[in-house]
Design a protein around this motif. Structure first.
Motif: not given
Lengths: 347, 630
Positions: B48, B432, B464-465
């Motif tokens: 990620r 995420t 998402s990260t």
């Protein structure tokens, strides 16, 4: 406790909505949500149908869940024993039968579409036949009926069915043009896959490799350029025109020795690696260095700059590529890049 | 009463290395599975971080492929499977009123081979490169032609050794559940978790041999230059896809069914209500297990199997939605009319239901083959399977861990830290993976090391990260919780949640070595609850108090897996250029591999020739235990 649930359930859809607004549905030349041809449209139709049914299912479950969680939470000090229900035949039949009905609604168009999209155009004389061969990390496009071979950029007319026969020269890849058609894998060992699509709107579409194929899998992009029929015919003719080598004999020798031992330009060279005919008028170098006079991003630049960057250190652009770092001085690279950038096709 | 056999008991490290006690093996599974979960999680975070912005070069392209391969392989085989086995070992014998599993020695072999395989697989990081062809290891990318490091050798051999452990573990639980139920515990009175453990074990029995065959074939390709999957020599790459998914799809149900079982137990307990529609739940579980073998080719819609296969597998896949839907509604209606207490365990269980539904419906979407041509190998698929595996299995596992922690360790996990953990993990999870659906639909393929700028992927990847970091933070809170809890006194009561319904809550926490001083008599479904409702505080015994026969600990399982570990390395490094010295001769002639196998075979020989009749725990010791506890 309950408040947090409430807040979460209320905030989540808002967040989601915001995210969607911010990002739209993606780029028209890349997104499956903005189909630009009948095949992608049919697939998008099926996606819309399933998403609608599934959103309804999710909402029902969420509604029951929220109701149950709020209504039946244990109050402090509550020692009562709820009624121990074994089950309820009527309810259980309902939630067995309704999903079956939903699946029939979904299954019928799915099967219809599966067979529809499997239609074989490989012997249709009116279709444009394209043999797609995937390589680590580039795409080869051959038009067997037209006697033309190119790479990285698929040029097609906007008024015909494009019939694709796909295979690989090495490992598995997957041929995908999201806004025009779903993907098909490229298999090795003479196992050829067929698919078709149409692209009624002229323009450039982005294609991707969708199967892990090595370090540069993520960089194995290609372009699909849709032009009108007259323009397509001119392109086919231009591809067959003889090509002038550079006037400077030194550069010409260099090109013959260092480039044309692997690549072909028009009638010269060999067809082991990407065909470079008309590379100066392509959308990108090496699939990902986008040619533009107004560079905004790290992977953009003029054709000439991109060519220089690529030839100077191919591994830095595409890790694992088989293009070697050729033994050339900066001046020689500049001369070759200049010549290649000037190789433009008029169509 | 005098028994002839010497009592064999060890303490400290030696006890843990030689134990055949299912409860201790459960803890070993939990520790090692938990460790690999952290390793896999770290790999996920690196993935990620690499993807948080376009054209990032935080890790190199080939390292990224190693990370994604090892993340998937580790999470599935080395984290999820052992954590499931941890719960099954710790709880199933207690739920059916058994004193141990059917084959305690085999149980230990199962753990140690899994552990040896897992360690071997991860050794690859330090031995010139981890496997890098995805957890699916599709040929030809995984063949010797295109993967010249030893990475894939570690994959094929490490997974074979770990697979032995899973297979014998599954067989052991089948035998245990069929043969060792307490009197009165008929199949239709078994707790739901035991039912799902039973079906999962049956799936393991049929699915893992397929994987083993595939891995052996691939090992022959790589190590002995065979050509099952080498297209250049006439092998067939699509054959690997079939073999892998004939194993791989049932594997998904192997993973999720025990989570279904946990959720059924937890929701029922904390709603103080009988599981709604128990028999339809059992039926749905069996049906899911059966259908799980009929749908593997939905992973291969784009492989080019043709419209007939695609249509059939589309419909078969959609059918699975029906039994799954039955389960979802049964859980909701278990809560309906109940008295729901939101402990951490129940938060995870309640959070599981809508989350799993979201993963389930995307599964039905993926089942429509023509639409799948667009979803396949895109981030949409990544979102889907993380919703079912993390949102399903992992939430279920955490629910089960919080629920059964007192039974395993005698201590209650801290509820406040537990709830912080839940919210961080739950919100982080949705952050995420929810956006990844849209990344996929917008044209982002999966397994990409990086993406170009200007494609519209930037914001969603950043979100998402951030979500992944939040999940990581939650996991740290959980680790703190474990440390804090282990410093507290061991004072959990027999039935610490006070609403326990099944047999494991009738015995001390943690359970004594022999589990049940007297085998209980089971008089109905939710055996303990039934007694409670009749005003009793414990089970009616089915036998008089007497000496209890116990299996002896053994170091053979440990040495058998060490032998396999050595043999694995020997096979991998048999080929190669080592010059002409003695070492080269040893490697080229498979001496290392033969030496390793010899260790394993010698252990098997010793086990077969020297009978170990175990020992007895005498009545006075049992009475002493009771006196201390009561």
């Amino acid at each position: 406790m309950m408040n947090r649930w409430h807040v979460l359930k209320r905030v989540m859809p808002l967040l989601v909505g915001m995210v969607l607004l911010l990002s739209g549905c993606g780029r028209a030349d890349l997104s499956t949500l903005r189909p630009q041809g009948p095949v992608a449209e049919e697939q998008f139709g099926l996606m819309k149908l399933t998403i609608t049914i599934m959103v309804v299912v999710v909402l029902i479950v969420f509604a029951i869940a929220v109701y149950v969680i709020v209504r039946y939470r244990r109050r402090p000090g509550d020692k009562s024993i709820p009624v121990q229900v074994e089950g309820n035949h009527k309810l259980e039949i309902i939630w067995t039968v309704i999903p079956i009905v939903l699946l029939i609604i979904l299954g019928v168009p799915t099967v219809k579409s599966v067979f529809g999209l499997a239609k074989d155009y490989t012997h249709d004389p009116k279709a444009i036949q394209v043999h797609v061969t995937a390589h680590q990390y580039w795409w080869e496009f051959e038009y067997p009926n037209l006697g033309v071979k190119t790479a990285q950029e698929l040029i097609i007319p906007n008024d015909a069915v494009i019939s694709v026969e796909a295979k690989t020269a090495d490992v598995l890849h997957s041929f995908w043009i999201p806004s025009l058609a779903g993907k098909t894998d490229t298999n090795p060992g003479g196992n050829v896959n067929t698919m078709y699509f149409e692209a009624p709107k002229t323009g450039v579409y982005l294609g991707k490799c969708a199967e892990l194929c090595g370090p540069s899998h993520s960089l194995m992009d290609f372009k699909v350029k849709v032009v009108d029929r007259a323009s397509f015919d001119r392109w086919v003719a231009a591809m067959k025109n003889p090509v002038q080598l550079p006037d400077d004999q030194q550069v010409a020798d260099l090109l013959n020795k260092q480039c044309l031992s692997c690549h072909a330009i028009g009638d010269k060279g060999v067809q082991l690696y990407p065909n470079l005919t008309g590379i100066g008028s392509r959308q990108a170098v090496a699939g990902i260095l986008v040619n533009t006079d107004d560079p905004k991003y790290k992977n953009e630049g003029s054709v000439e700059d991109n060519l220089k960057r690529w030839i100077k250190d191919p591994q830095a652009v595409k890790p694992g590529t088989q293009m070697p770092k050729v033994d050339l001085t900066d001046d020689q690279i500049d001369a070759i890049a200049k010549y290649l950038a000037g190789l433009k096709l008029e169509y | 009463m005098a028994h002839g056999h010497k009592v064999k008991r060890y303490s400290g490290l030696k006890d843990w290395l030689t134990t055949v006690d299912h409860k201790k093996i459960g803890i070993l599974y939990l520790l090692s599975g938990g460790f690999f979960f952290l390793v896999g999680g770290l790999e996920a975070l690196l993935i990620r971080i690499q993807l948080w912005k376009p054209l990032n070069d935080f890790v190199a392209a080939h390292t990224f492929n190693e990370l994604l391969t090892m993340h998937g392989t580790t999470m599935i085989f080395l984290a999820a499977m052992p954590m499931i086995f941890a719960l099954m070992n710790a709880i199933v014998p207690l739920q059916i009123g058994a004193r141990d599993v059917a084959f305690p020695f085999v149980n230990a072999i199962g753990f140690w081979t899994f552990f040896a395989g897992g360690v071997l697989l991860n050794v690859s990081w330090f031995a010139g490169g981890a496997p890098d062809a995805g957890w699916t290891a599709y040929a030809p990318l995984s063949t010797a032609t295109y993967s010249s490091t030893h990475g894939l050798d570690y994959y094929v051999i490490g997974l074979q050794i770990a697979g032995i452990g899973t297979l014998v573990g599954g067989i052991n639980f089948l035998a245990t559940i069929i043969n060792m139920r307490a009197p009165g515990m008929s199949f239709m009175r078994m707790p739901m978790f035991t039912w799902t453990a039973f079906i999962t074990s049956a799936l393991i029995l049929f699915a893992f041999p397929a994987l083993t065959v595939g891995l052996v074939a691939m090992m022959f390709d790589r190590v002995f230059s065979a050509n099952f999957f080498e297209p250049t020599n006439g092998g067939n790459a699509v054959l690997w896809e079939h073999i892998f998914w004939i194993f791989g799809h049932p594997e998904v149900y192997i993973l999720i069914l025990p989570a279904f079982g946990v959720i059924s137990e937890v929701i029922s307990t904390f709603s103080r209500k009988r599981l709604f529609g128990y028999s339809s739940m059992v039926f749905a579980t069996v049906l899911i297990g059966f259908l799980g073998f009929m749908v593997w080719a939905h992973h291969m819609f784009t492989t080019g199997l043709g419209p007939v296969a695609n249509a059939l597998f589309s419909i078969a896949t959609m059918l699975i939605a029906v039994p799954t839907g039955i389960k979802i509604f049964n859980w909701l209606f278990t809560m309906w009319g109940g008295s729901i207490r939101f402990t951490t365990a129940n938060l995870f269980a309640v959070g599981f239901v809508p989350t799993f539904v979201m993963g389930g419906v995307t599964g039905v979407m993926l089942a429509a083959a023509p639409a799948d041509f667009q979803y396949h190998d895109s981030y949409f698929v990544v979102a889907h399977f993380h919703y079912v595996i993390v949102g399903g299995l992992i939430l279920g596992l955490f629910s089960g861990l919080f629920y059964w922690w007192p039974k395993m360790f005698g201590r209650m996990l801290n509820e406040t830290l537990g709830k912080i953990f839940f919210w961080l993990f739950f919100i982080g999870f949705h952050l995420t993976f929810f956006v990844q659906h849209f990344l996929g639909l917008m044209g982002m393929p999966r397994r990409v090391w990086t993406y170009l700028d200007g494609l519209g992927f930037n914001n969603l990847n950043l979100i998402s990260t951030i979500g992944a970091m939040t999940m990581g933070l939650g996991t740290i809170v959980f680790l703190i919780n474990i440390v804090v809890t282990s410093a507290k006194p061991r004072n959990a009561s027999n039935d610490p949640w006070e609403d326990g319904r099944t047999l494991e809550w009738t015995i001390p926490s943690p359970a004594p070595e022999y589990n049940f001083a007297q085998t209980p008599l089971v008089r109905g479904y939710d055996a303990f609850w039934k007694e409670k409702m009749e005003g009793k505080t414990e089970m009616v015994p089915a036998e008089p108090l007497g000496p209890i026969h116990m299996p002896s600990p053994s170091s053979l399982p440990l040495f058998m897996s060490i032998g396999l570990f050595i043999a694995g390395l020997g096979f991998m490094y048999a080929k190669g250029d080592y010059g002409t010295g003695a070492w080269a001769w040893i490697l080229h002639h498979h001496i290392v591999a033969i030496f390793g196998l010899a260790i394993t075979l010698t252990c098997m020989f010793l086990r077969s020739v020297f009978d170990d009749h175990g020992f007895h725990i005498e009545t006075d010791e049992i009475l002493r235990d009771k006196g201390v506890k009561a």
